[in-house]
Design an enzyme around this catalytic site. Sequence first.
Site, PDB file in Angstrom:
ATOM      1  N   HIS A   5       0.854  -1.191   0.000  1.00 15.53           N
ATOM      2  CA  HIS A   5       0.000   0.000   0.000  1.00 15.53           C
ATOM      3  C   HIS A   5       0.887   1.238   0.000  1.00 15.53           C
ATOM      4  O   HIS A   5       2.016   1.214   0.530  1.00 15.53           O
ATOM      5  CB  HIS A   5      -0.897   0.022   1.234  1.00 15.53           C
ATOM      6  CG  HIS A   5      -1.999  -0.986   1.193  1.00 15.53           C
ATOM      7  ND1 HIS A   5      -3.130  -0.890   1.976  1.00 15.53           N
ATOM      8  CD2 HIS A   5      -2.150  -2.118   0.462  1.00 15.53           C
ATOM      9  CE1 HIS A   5      -3.923  -1.907   1.735  1.00 15.53           C
ATOM     10  NE2 HIS A   5      -3.350  -2.676   0.821  1.00 15.53           N
TER      11      HIS A   5
ATOM     12  N   GLU B  62       0.873   3.912   1.748  1.00 16.10           N
ATOM     13  CA  GLU B  62       1.294   4.368   3.074  1.00 16.10           C
ATOM     14  C   GLU B  62       2.489   3.573   3.588  1.00 16.10           C
ATOM     15  O   GLU B  62       3.465   4.144   4.085  1.00 16.10           O
ATOM     16  CB  GLU B  62       0.152   4.234   4.095  1.00 16.10           C
ATOM     17  CG  GLU B  62      -1.078   5.043   3.782  1.00 16.10           C
ATOM     18  CD  GLU B  62      -2.144   4.237   3.054  1.00 16.10           C
ATOM     19  OE1 GLU B  62      -1.815   3.569   2.037  1.00 16.10           O
ATOM     20  OE2 GLU B  62      -3.300   4.268   3.490  1.00 16.10           O
TER      21      GLU B  62
ATOM     22  N   CYS C   4      -6.403   2.033   5.742  1.00 17.89           N
ATOM     23  CA  CYS C   4      -7.026   0.774   6.154  1.00 17.89           C
ATOM     24  C   CYS C   4      -6.423   0.352   7.498  1.00 17.89           C
ATOM     25  O   CYS C   4      -5.541   1.014   8.040  1.00 17.89           O
ATOM     26  CB  CYS C   4      -6.765  -0.296   5.101  1.00 17.89           C
ATOM     27  SG  CYS C   4      -5.039  -0.835   5.012  1.00 17.89           S
TER      28      CYS C   4
ATOM     29  N   CYS D 235      -2.529  -0.211   7.355  1.00 14.80           N
ATOM     30  CA  CYS D 235      -1.774   1.035   7.249  1.00 14.80           C
ATOM     31  C   CYS D 235      -1.902   1.874   8.516  1.00 14.80           C
ATOM     32  O   CYS D 235      -0.927   2.474   8.975  1.00 14.80           O
ATOM     33  CB  CYS D 235      -2.234   1.818   6.030  1.00 14.80           C
ATOM     34  SG  CYS D 235      -1.826   0.957   4.478  1.00 14.80           S
TER      35      CYS D 235
END
Length: 158
Positions: free
Chosen positions: A55, A57, A85, A88
Amino acid sequence: MSDATDEEMMRLAMAEARLAAAGGDVPVGAVVARDGVVLSAAANRTVRDQDATAHAEVLALRAASAALGAWRLSGCTLYVTLEPCAMCAGALVLARVDRVVFGAWDDKAGMAGSVGDVLRHPRLNHRPAVRGGVLEEECGDVLRAFFAARRTGRTGRA
Protein backbone atom coordinates in the site's frame (compact mmCIF):
# COMPACT_ATOMS: atom_id res chain seq x y z
CA MET A 1 0.84 22.75 9.57
CA SER A 2 -1.21 25.20 7.60
CA ASP A 3 -4.14 24.34 5.39
CA ALA A 4 -2.08 25.50 2.38
CA THR A 5 0.76 23.11 3.27
CA ASP A 6 -1.67 20.24 3.78
CA GLU A 7 -3.22 20.91 0.37
CA GLU A 8 0.18 21.23 -1.34
CA MET A 9 1.31 17.90 0.10
CA MET A 10 -2.01 16.27 -0.78
CA ARG A 11 -1.55 17.36 -4.39
CA LEU A 12 1.82 15.57 -4.39
CA ALA A 13 0.07 12.47 -3.01
CA MET A 14 -2.55 12.78 -5.77
CA ALA A 15 0.24 12.74 -8.38
CA GLU A 16 1.41 9.46 -6.85
CA ALA A 17 -2.17 8.13 -6.96
CA ARG A 18 -2.30 8.85 -10.68
CA LEU A 19 0.96 6.91 -11.13
CA ALA A 20 -0.63 3.95 -9.33
CA ALA A 21 -3.64 4.08 -11.67
CA ALA A 22 -1.37 4.25 -14.71
CA GLY A 23 0.19 0.99 -13.52
CA GLY A 24 -3.18 -0.68 -12.99
CA ASP A 25 -3.23 -0.30 -9.20
CA VAL A 26 -5.96 1.33 -7.14
CA PRO A 27 -5.04 5.03 -7.27
CA VAL A 28 -3.81 5.81 -3.78
CA GLY A 29 -0.74 7.92 -3.18
CA ALA A 30 1.12 8.91 -0.04
CA VAL A 31 3.77 11.41 1.01
CA VAL A 32 5.74 11.66 4.25
CA ALA A 33 6.99 15.12 5.17
CA ARG A 34 8.74 16.72 8.12
CA ASP A 35 8.73 20.49 8.60
CA GLY A 36 7.32 20.93 5.09
CA VAL A 37 10.12 18.90 3.47
CA VAL A 38 9.13 15.76 1.56
CA LEU A 39 11.01 12.70 2.81
CA SER A 40 9.27 10.14 0.62
CA ALA A 41 6.42 9.62 -1.80
CA ALA A 42 4.83 6.38 -2.96
CA ALA A 43 2.00 4.96 -5.01
CA ASN A 44 0.05 1.76 -4.42
CA ARG A 45 1.90 -1.19 -5.93
CA THR A 46 -0.12 -4.19 -4.79
CA VAL A 47 -0.89 -5.34 -8.34
CA ARG A 48 2.47 -4.41 -9.82
CA ASP A 49 4.42 -6.13 -7.03
CA GLN A 50 1.83 -8.88 -6.35
CA ASP A 51 2.15 -7.93 -2.67
CA ALA A 52 -0.89 -7.30 -0.48
CA THR A 53 1.22 -5.11 1.83
CA ALA A 54 2.43 -2.76 -0.94
CA HIS A 55 0.00 0.00 0.00
CA ALA A 56 1.17 3.56 -0.65
CA GLU A 57 1.29 4.37 3.07
CA VAL A 58 3.51 1.39 3.95
CA LEU A 59 5.86 2.08 1.05
CA ALA A 60 6.10 5.77 1.98
CA LEU A 61 6.82 4.88 5.63
CA ARG A 62 9.57 2.46 4.58
CA ALA A 63 11.19 5.05 2.33
CA ALA A 64 10.96 7.81 4.96
CA SER A 65 12.53 5.52 7.56
CA ALA A 66 15.35 4.73 5.14
CA ALA A 67 15.87 8.42 4.40
CA LEU A 68 16.08 9.26 8.10
CA GLY A 69 17.89 6.11 9.15
CA ALA A 70 15.30 5.59 11.88
CA TRP A 71 12.09 3.62 12.29
CA ARG A 72 10.51 6.28 14.50
CA LEU A 73 9.03 8.99 12.34
CA SER A 74 8.44 11.50 15.13
CA GLY A 75 7.77 14.97 13.78
CA CYS A 76 6.49 13.57 10.48
CA THR A 77 3.15 13.87 8.76
CA LEU A 78 1.80 11.27 6.37
CA TYR A 79 -0.46 12.57 3.60
CA VAL A 80 -2.57 10.00 1.79
CA THR A 81 -5.36 10.32 -0.74
CA LEU A 82 -7.63 7.73 0.89
CA GLU A 83 -8.40 7.06 4.54
CA PRO A 84 -5.95 4.40 5.78
CA CYS A 85 -7.03 0.77 6.15
CA ALA A 86 -6.38 -1.27 9.32
CA MET A 87 -2.94 -2.45 8.16
CA CYS A 88 -1.77 1.04 7.25
CA ALA A 89 -3.27 2.64 10.35
CA GLY A 90 -1.42 0.10 12.48
CA ALA A 91 1.84 0.83 10.67
CA LEU A 92 1.33 4.57 11.20
CA VAL A 93 0.85 4.07 14.93
CA LEU A 94 3.91 1.82 15.17
CA ALA A 95 6.05 4.31 13.20
CA ARG A 96 5.06 7.06 15.68
CA VAL A 97 3.94 9.45 12.93
CA ASP A 98 2.74 12.71 14.51
CA ARG A 99 -0.03 13.51 12.02
CA VAL A 100 -2.08 11.72 9.39
CA VAL A 101 -3.82 13.82 6.76
CA PHE A 102 -6.06 12.08 4.24
CA GLY A 103 -8.30 13.04 1.35
CA ALA A 104 -11.28 10.79 0.66
CA TRP A 105 -13.11 8.85 3.36
CA ASP A 106 -13.34 5.06 2.90
CA ASP A 107 -16.71 3.77 4.12
CA LYS A 108 -15.70 0.17 3.36
CA ALA A 109 -12.27 -0.14 5.00
CA GLY A 110 -11.30 3.19 6.57
CA MET A 111 -9.75 3.01 10.02
CA ALA A 112 -9.52 6.70 10.84
CA GLY A 113 -13.19 7.14 11.68
CA SER A 114 -15.28 5.47 8.96
CA VAL A 115 -15.37 1.77 9.86
CA GLY A 116 -13.24 2.05 12.97
CA ASP A 117 -10.55 4.29 14.38
CA VAL A 118 -7.23 2.53 14.94
CA LEU A 119 -5.35 5.82 14.75
CA ARG A 120 -7.06 7.30 17.80
CA HIS A 121 -7.80 4.15 19.77
CA PRO A 122 -7.56 5.10 23.46
CA ARG A 123 -5.69 1.94 24.50
CA LEU A 124 -2.79 2.39 22.08
CA ASN A 125 0.45 3.97 23.25
CA HIS A 126 0.60 6.42 20.33
CA ARG A 127 -2.22 8.37 18.74
CA PRO A 128 -1.38 10.68 15.84
CA ALA A 129 -3.42 13.78 15.13
CA VAL A 130 -5.80 13.11 12.25
CA ARG A 131 -7.24 15.45 9.64
CA GLY A 132 -9.59 13.98 7.04
CA GLY A 133 -11.26 15.40 3.98
CA VAL A 134 -8.36 17.45 2.59
CA LEU A 135 -9.09 17.88 -1.14
CA GLU A 136 -11.70 15.20 -0.59
CA GLU A 137 -13.54 15.74 -3.88
CA GLU A 138 -10.40 15.69 -6.02
CA CYS A 139 -9.06 12.58 -4.29
CA GLY A 140 -12.43 10.89 -4.63
CA ASP A 141 -12.66 11.84 -8.31
CA VAL A 142 -9.43 9.97 -9.08
CA LEU A 143 -10.78 6.85 -7.38
CA ARG A 144 -14.23 7.14 -8.97
CA ALA A 145 -12.74 7.55 -12.46
CA PHE A 146 -10.51 4.51 -11.96
CA PHE A 147 -13.35 2.23 -10.86
CA ALA A 148 -15.78 3.59 -13.46
CA ALA A 149 -13.22 2.76 -16.16
CA ARG A 150 -12.79 -0.76 -14.78
CA ARG A 151 -16.54 -1.33 -14.78
CA THR A 152 -16.80 -0.28 -18.42
CA GLY A 153 -13.79 -2.35 -19.49
CA ARG A 154 -11.42 0.56 -20.13
CA THR A 155 -7.90 0.50 -18.69
CA GLY A 156 -8.78 2.15 -15.38
CA ARG A 157 -6.08 4.74 -15.79
CA ALA A 158 -6.94 8.03 -14.11
